[in-house]
Motif scaffolding. Sequence first.
Motif, PDB file in Angstrom:
ATOM      1  N   THR A  75       0.830  -1.208   0.000  1.00  0.00           N
ATOM      2  CA  THR A  75       0.000   0.000   0.000  1.00  0.00           C
ATOM      3  C   THR A  75       0.862   1.254   0.000  1.00  0.00           C
ATOM      4  O   THR A  75       0.571   2.230  -0.701  1.00  0.00           O
ATOM      5  CB  THR A  75      -0.941   0.000   1.221  1.00  0.00           C
TER       6      THR A  75
ATOM      7  N   THR B 132       0.611   3.810  -3.231  1.00  0.00           N
ATOM      8  CA  THR B 132       0.138   5.193  -3.098  1.00  0.00           C
ATOM      9  C   THR B 132       1.236   6.200  -3.406  1.00  0.00           C
ATOM     10  O   THR B 132       0.953   7.286  -3.926  1.00  0.00           O
ATOM     11  CB  THR B 132      -0.422   5.439  -1.689  1.00  0.00           C
TER      12      THR B 132
ATOM     13  N   ASN C 171      -0.499   4.946  -7.906  1.00  0.00           N
ATOM     14  CA  ASN C 171      -1.858   5.479  -7.974  1.00  0.00           C
ATOM     15  C   ASN C 171      -1.988   6.872  -7.385  1.00  0.00           C
ATOM     16  O   ASN C 171      -2.632   7.738  -7.963  1.00  0.00           O
ATOM     17  CB  ASN C 171      -2.810   4.510  -7.260  1.00  0.00           C
TER      18      ASN C 171
ATOM     19  N   GLY D 282      -3.723   7.687  -4.989  1.00  0.00           N
ATOM     20  CA  GLY D 282      -5.038   7.823  -4.356  1.00  0.00           C
ATOM     21  C   GLY D 282      -5.395   6.556  -3.614  1.00  0.00           C
ATOM     22  O   GLY D 282      -4.553   5.712  -3.354  1.00  0.00           O
ATOM     23  N   THR D 283      -6.661   6.412  -3.285  1.00  0.00           N
ATOM     24  CA  THR D 283      -7.065   5.256  -2.486  1.00  0.00           C
ATOM     25  C   THR D 283      -8.153   4.410  -3.137  1.00  0.00           C
ATOM     26  O   THR D 283      -8.460   3.325  -2.654  1.00  0.00           O
ATOM     27  CB  THR D 283      -7.598   5.733  -1.114  1.00  0.00           C
ATOM     28  N   GLU D 284      -8.708   4.871  -4.264  1.00  0.00           N
ATOM     29  CA  GLU D 284      -9.893   4.197  -4.798  1.00  0.00           C
ATOM     30  C   GLU D 284      -9.627   2.791  -5.330  1.00  0.00           C
ATOM     31  O   GLU D 284     -10.539   1.954  -5.333  1.00  0.00           O
ATOM     32  CB  GLU D 284     -10.558   5.057  -5.894  1.00  0.00           C
ATOM     33  N   THR D 285      -8.424   2.492  -5.772  1.00  0.00           N
ATOM     34  CA  THR D 285      -8.152   1.150  -6.315  1.00  0.00           C
ATOM     35  C   THR D 285      -7.096   0.386  -5.529  1.00  0.00           C
ATOM     36  O   THR D 285      -6.749  -0.735  -5.908  1.00  0.00           O
ATOM     37  CB  THR D 285      -7.686   1.238  -7.782  1.00  0.00           C
TER      38      THR D 285
END
Length: 226
Positions: free
Chosen positions: A198, A202, A206, A208-211
Amino acid sequence: MLQISLSWRIIAFFAICIAFISTAYTAPVSTPKSKPTPAPTPKPKAPSTALTLAQLQKAMDGKCPKATVGDAITCKDALPYINAAMKKYKLKTKGQRAAYLANMFFEGGYLQFNHNLVVSAQGTRSIMPAMSLRIFVDANLSVQKLWPGFPASVVNDKIVDVLIKNKLDFEPGAWWVLSGPSCAETAAKLSGSQASFTAWETACINGGTETVAARATIYKTVYAAI
């Protein structure tokens, strides 16, 4: 008569002395045996970082494409490219290799796609935006040779097609794991921990956190498989 007897005794005495001296000086001299040189201890071989087909199939969780057609590529056909990319860009840890695979599986629909279905300039196996592909090209001299007159000859929206045509579509995602902006620190800490993935995802991919949760689930499966 006595003189002759005495002479013979003297001669015999000297003969015995000469024989003794001769024996003493010609007797073989025993030399201490040297210890045998021990055989060198073979160095342990470094564990191979290459995936087997069985490992890749397990990591794909039963989702290997059935045929290499269009954008899709079978696990068997993809395996040499995956291994070559991981070796070239020095993905030395299990976590780094699992992150590369998990992100590629998520983005490319488990080797089904080489282009974003909406934005044609976004692609390769990790479905990277044209801007990210340009960062990859700018950082790698071996890839720049594909554009005579580099950098003026590079058209960002066409980078994806050039890489695919030259069978380099597995490379940008592998390079990005360690060398993409903001990736190195978290990539060095990738492990079996979901938190380590994670953190890398991040910071590096990505933002972000949505996927992240969906990608982390894939990462867990891949890490266990390889």
